[in-house]
Motif scaffolding. Structure first.
Motif, PDB file in Angstrom:
ATOM      1  N   LYS A 138       1.559  17.677  -0.696  1.00  0.00           N
ATOM      2  CA  LYS A 138       0.697  16.150  -0.581  1.00  0.00           C
ATOM      3  C   LYS A 138       0.196  15.752  -0.676  1.00  0.00           C
ATOM      4  O   LYS A 138       0.068  14.225  -1.531  1.00  0.00           O
ATOM      5  CB  LYS A 138       1.324  16.294   0.687  1.00  0.00           C
ATOM      6  N   THR A 142       0.028  12.236  -3.479  1.00  0.00           N
ATOM      7  CA  THR A 142      -1.437  11.192  -3.225  1.00  0.00           C
ATOM      8  C   THR A 142      -1.995  10.748  -4.325  1.00  0.00           C
ATOM      9  O   THR A 142      -1.693   9.784  -4.719  1.00  0.00           O
ATOM     10  CB  THR A 142      -2.036  10.989  -1.691  1.00  0.00           C
ATOM     11  N   TYR A 204      -7.218   4.467   0.664  1.00  0.00           N
ATOM     12  CA  TYR A 204      -7.033   5.583   0.816  1.00  0.00           C
ATOM     13  C   TYR A 204      -7.737   7.183   0.699  1.00  0.00           C
ATOM     14  O   TYR A 204      -8.297   7.049  -0.680  1.00  0.00           O
ATOM     15  CB  TYR A 204      -5.119   6.249   0.534  1.00  0.00           C
ATOM     16  N   HIS A 206      -7.564  11.243   0.687  1.00  0.00           N
ATOM     17  CA  HIS A 206      -6.949  12.703   1.374  1.00  0.00           C
ATOM     18  C   HIS A 206      -7.980  13.127   2.700  1.00  0.00           C
ATOM     19  O   HIS A 206      -6.720  13.789   3.298  1.00  0.00           O
ATOM     20  CB  HIS A 206      -6.486  13.080  -0.009  1.00  0.00           C
TER      21      HIS A 206
END
Length: 424
Positions: A138, A142, A204, A206
């Motif tokens: 992930k 991302t 964003y 992470h």
């Protein structure tokens, strides 16, 4: 399921290249990429990795080459990049002589692979932990998507330093706690203001890593965590502890949030009668305390990791190395921590070393960081993009020993009785 046109095009392009196909990155994500490639009928000639410990190892009969030697074996090749820091890998491979048009993101291969059927080769103790592969994949998806959409501010990892205090006194601490002669805790209200601003500027994030020193020495640590998990654009919060402080009852709920992982570095596992060096403090006396903390984690269903200290290198020094500009750029390029963005006193630094030596007043190089308080939002976003993707050296590099994945390992956690002075 509808056929994926982007994946089809990627596979078609790679097959038409008719040159060796190499996966950059031999970790868990790289192994998923390998399986996904095989499922698509793609043949992989080799892995390439910066970690010297993986050199000449094999993953499913595919050999791992170190980055410095890959061009010798494959002067013409295509690369599928499995690392989250794709911009660094592209820069590195271009410096090795490879053309940018032959360097590919792994997003399509990863998004279209069923992880439930995956079994991988483990390198580190944390690899065995629940959700490790899922998180690694992930993270790569991302962050690579973030790089491919430069108009947005994506951050893979941000360290937030909440204290300079620590319950240990490691002379080789990479976060330079051994140099603070009057360590302090940072005020929760100031940390909240900085986190609120950071979350407002980033599209964003992470992962945010809550660190110190020992973060649990700041009695307001749980309030910092509560604020972090409340941000919808922060995906995960990791708290790093040495396990020697037990959270108070009123703090436990902060550890139970689904975004939180409690990372316990257990220094008691490497000492005692089998201590590798007599100069190393006998930290095995704290084993009962760490065991107690682990029992609390199990009882309260806290998502935690417990592992011995890993990958300590001789990077916990501050010196003026008097390097040339090109030598400093080389140190920066090979650094494995240059993408650990660190928030300190309302500043976002490119790496932990920069943040700490600025706080220690060794240097204050404004081009090494972005101030996020009391400034124009548009300007801050522009500076963040520059900080994240366009830097090729820092002023702090002059004083840093360097930190490469190929560096020799040292004995961790040798204790010092006194604060180490900064002498330049």
């Amino acid at each position: 399921m509808k056929p994926n046109k982007m994946l089809y095009k990627l596979v078609k392009d790679l097959k038409e290249m008719q040159v060796p196909l190499i996966i950059f990155g031999a970790g868990a994500t790289g192994q998923v990429v390998l399986q996904s490639c095989l499922d698509q009928g793609l043949s992989i000639s080799a892995f390439c990795d910066d970690n010297i410990k993986k050199k000449n190892s094999f993953i499913r009969d595919v050999k791992v080459h170190h980055t410095d030697e890959i061009n010798k074996f494959f002067p013409d090749a295509c690369f599928i990049i499995s690392s989250a820091d794709i911009h660094d890998m592209i820069d590195k491979l271009e410096r090795c002589g490879y053309k940018k048009e032959k360097l590919y993101s792994s997003v399509e291969l990863l998004e279209n692979y069923d992880l439930s059927k995956f079994n991988f080769q483990k390198y580190n103790s944390e690899d065995t932990q629940k959700g490790f592969v899922e998180f690694a994949v992930k993270s790569t998806i991302t962050c690579q998507k973030g790089f491919l959409t430069p108009e947005k501010v994506f951050m893979r990892s941000v360290d937030i330093v909440i204290t300079e205090k620590c319950s240990l006194k490691c002379k080789d601490c990479s976060n330079l706690m051994q140099f603070f002669d009057n360590p302090i805790n940072y005020e929760e209200k100031d940390l909240k203001e900085a986190v609120d601003l950071l979350a407002s500027y980033a599209d964003y994030i992470h992962e945010v890593r809550v660190i110190g020193g020992e973060p649990l020495m700041n009695k307001e640590w749980h309030l910092v965590v509560d604020n972090l998990v409340s941000k919808p654009n922060i995906d995960r919060v990791v708290i790093y502890t040495n396990g020697m402080i037990t959270p108070k009852i009123h703090q436990i709920d902060s550890l139970k949030h689904p975004k939180v992982i409690f990372n316990i570095t257990d220094y008691t596992q490497i000492f005692g009668e089998d201590a590798p060096n007599k100069k190393t403090a006998n930290l095995s006396r704290f084993k009962k305390q760490v065991d107690k903390l682990e029992e609390i984690c199990k009882k309260e269903s806290i998502d935690y990791r417990r592992h011995p200290p890993e990958n300590w290198t001789d990077c916990g020094r501050i010196e003026n190395f008097n390097r040339s500009p090109e030598e400093n750029k080389k140190v920066f390029r090979s650094c494995c921590c240059k993408n650990l963005i660190t928030m300190s006193e309302g500043e976002l630094h490119r790496c932990p070393f920069s943040a700490q030596i600025t706080r220690l007043k060794v240097i204050d190089c404004e081009s090494d960081y972005v101030k996020i308080t009391n400034r124009d939002e548009k300007l801050i976003k522009e500076e963040l993009t520059d900080l994240l993707f366009k830097k090729n050296v820092l002023g702090a590099c002059t004083y840093c020993p360097g930190r490469s994945l190929s560096d020799e390992q040292i004995i961790p956690a040798i204790q010092t009785e006194t604060v180490i002075p900064v002498v330049l």
